[in-house]
Design an enzyme around this catalytic site. Sequence first.
Site, PDB file in Angstrom:
ATOM      1  N   LYS A 176     -29.622-115.024 -47.347  1.00 40.77           N
ATOM      2  CA  LYS A 176     -30.555-115.087 -48.479  1.00 40.77           C
ATOM      3  C   LYS A 176     -30.361-113.884 -49.392  1.00 40.77           C
ATOM      4  O   LYS A 176     -30.369-112.742 -48.935  1.00 40.77           O
ATOM      5  CB  LYS A 176     -31.987-115.150 -47.963  1.00 40.77           C
ATOM      6  CG  LYS A 176     -32.247-116.358 -47.064  1.00 40.77           C
ATOM      7  CD  LYS A 176     -33.638-116.351 -46.460  1.00 40.77           C
ATOM      8  CE  LYS A 176     -33.825-115.215 -45.500  1.00 40.77           C
ATOM      9  NZ  LYS A 176     -35.123-115.305 -44.775  1.00 40.77           N
ATOM     10  N   THR A 209     -45.097-113.131 -52.397  1.00 42.60           N
ATOM     11  CA  THR A 209     -43.874-113.466 -51.652  1.00 42.60           C
ATOM     12  C   THR A 209     -44.030-113.205 -50.152  1.00 42.60           C
ATOM     13  O   THR A 209     -43.044-113.227 -49.416  1.00 42.60           O
ATOM     14  CB  THR A 209     -42.692-112.639 -52.173  1.00 42.60           C
ATOM     15  OG1 THR A 209     -43.018-111.237 -52.131  1.00 42.60           O
ATOM     16  CG2 THR A 209     -42.340-113.019 -53.605  1.00 42.60           C
ATOM     17  N   GLY A 211     -44.337-113.850 -46.486  1.00 43.29           N
ATOM     18  CA  GLY A 211     -44.073-114.981 -45.613  1.00 43.29           C
ATOM     19  C   GLY A 211     -43.005-115.935 -46.100  1.00 43.29           C
ATOM     20  O   GLY A 211     -42.838-117.018 -45.524  1.00 43.29           O
ATOM     21  N   THR A 212     -42.245-115.559 -47.121  1.00 46.00           N
ATOM     22  CA  THR A 212     -41.221-116.481 -47.633  1.00 46.00           C
ATOM     23  C   THR A 212     -40.143-116.762 -46.590  1.00 46.00           C
ATOM     24  O   THR A 212     -39.673-117.893 -46.461  1.00 46.00           O
ATOM     25  CB  THR A 212     -40.564-115.921 -48.906  1.00 46.00           C
ATOM     26  OG1 THR A 212     -40.100-114.582 -48.653  1.00 46.00           O
ATOM     27  CG2 THR A 212     -41.531-115.896 -50.069  1.00 46.00           C
ATOM     28  N   GLY A 213     -39.741-115.747 -45.832  1.00 44.44           N
ATOM     29  CA  GLY A 213     -38.701-115.951 -44.822  1.00 44.44           C
ATOM     30  C   GLY A 213     -39.156-116.861 -43.695  1.00 44.44           C
ATOM     31  O   GLY A 213     -38.428-117.774 -43.283  1.00 44.44           O
ATOM     32  N   CYS A 214     -40.371-116.606 -43.190  1.00 48.24           N
ATOM     33  CA  CYS A 214     -40.931-117.468 -42.141  1.00 48.24           C
ATOM     34  C   CYS A 214     -41.037-118.902 -42.635  1.00 48.24           C
ATOM     35  O   CYS A 214     -40.666-119.859 -41.942  1.00 48.24           O
ATOM     36  CB  CYS A 214     -42.327-116.983 -41.752  1.00 48.24           C
ATOM     37  SG  CYS A 214     -42.450-115.258 -41.266  1.00 48.24           S
TER      38      CYS A 214
END
Length: 270
Positions: A176, A209, A211-214
């Site tokens: 990412k 933004t 928690g975007t990865g989770c």
Amino acid sequence: MMQGRVLIVAGSDSGGGAGIQADIKAVTCLQGFAMTAITALTAQNTCGVHGVHPIPLDFIRQQIQVVVQDIGADCIKTGMLGDAPTIETVALALEEFAPDVPLVVDPVMVAKGGHPLLAQEAVTALKGRLIRRAALITPNLPEAESLVGRPIRTLADMEAAADDLLALGARAVLLKGGHLAAEERLMDLLITPDGVTRFESGRVATTSTHGTGCTLASAIAAGLAQGRDLTQAVARGRDYVLGAIRTAPGFGKGHGPLDHAHTVRPFDRL
């Protein structure tokens, strides 16, 4: 119609924006069925992580065992694991109870506010015990730097890191590029033995933004659980997260949560 069983092995976020809470919301709002094995409790909000309470290892194992043996799973997603003993416990439980279930590993190492969520000595365990058996890993650039041991500062660096990341053993890597602030467009790379697929989108000017990865990893896991191929699952997951960022509610004083429910159609109660 609800389809696709996803077991999420990760930590809880008391603020509701990341971790298990974000995972459940993402899977549910994409019409999957979310189950959990919680690895840690956190006192957390949009400003940072203020406390962490680990879950006993035997109880982590028990959560995985009872869920898989009764309900089953079509995909498993791991998030915050914290330390090497937890990683080893999760790896052994997955080998025993779900050896053939596709695994998505989000190598959570640092919270949005900078708080470390994975002890440094656990990185080796993560590589050797979980990443090696993963169908997909989803590192951001700081996590990828830790995994390959060198800086990744440009798009060219991302492309150069592709082979090294794939050599860790996972069947695919979604690298990412959100941390490349100098780039006007957001670029993610899906890396497989067949080559590299670029996913490009516009950036959204926002502080919402958290928690975007989770959320992205769980959205992809839901797609895989529902029978989508990897490219389709990644594409839908990215679209879902972008929509959730664009419609974020603006809660909190720090990095705010996403609007996970933007896919849910409103209805009137009688």
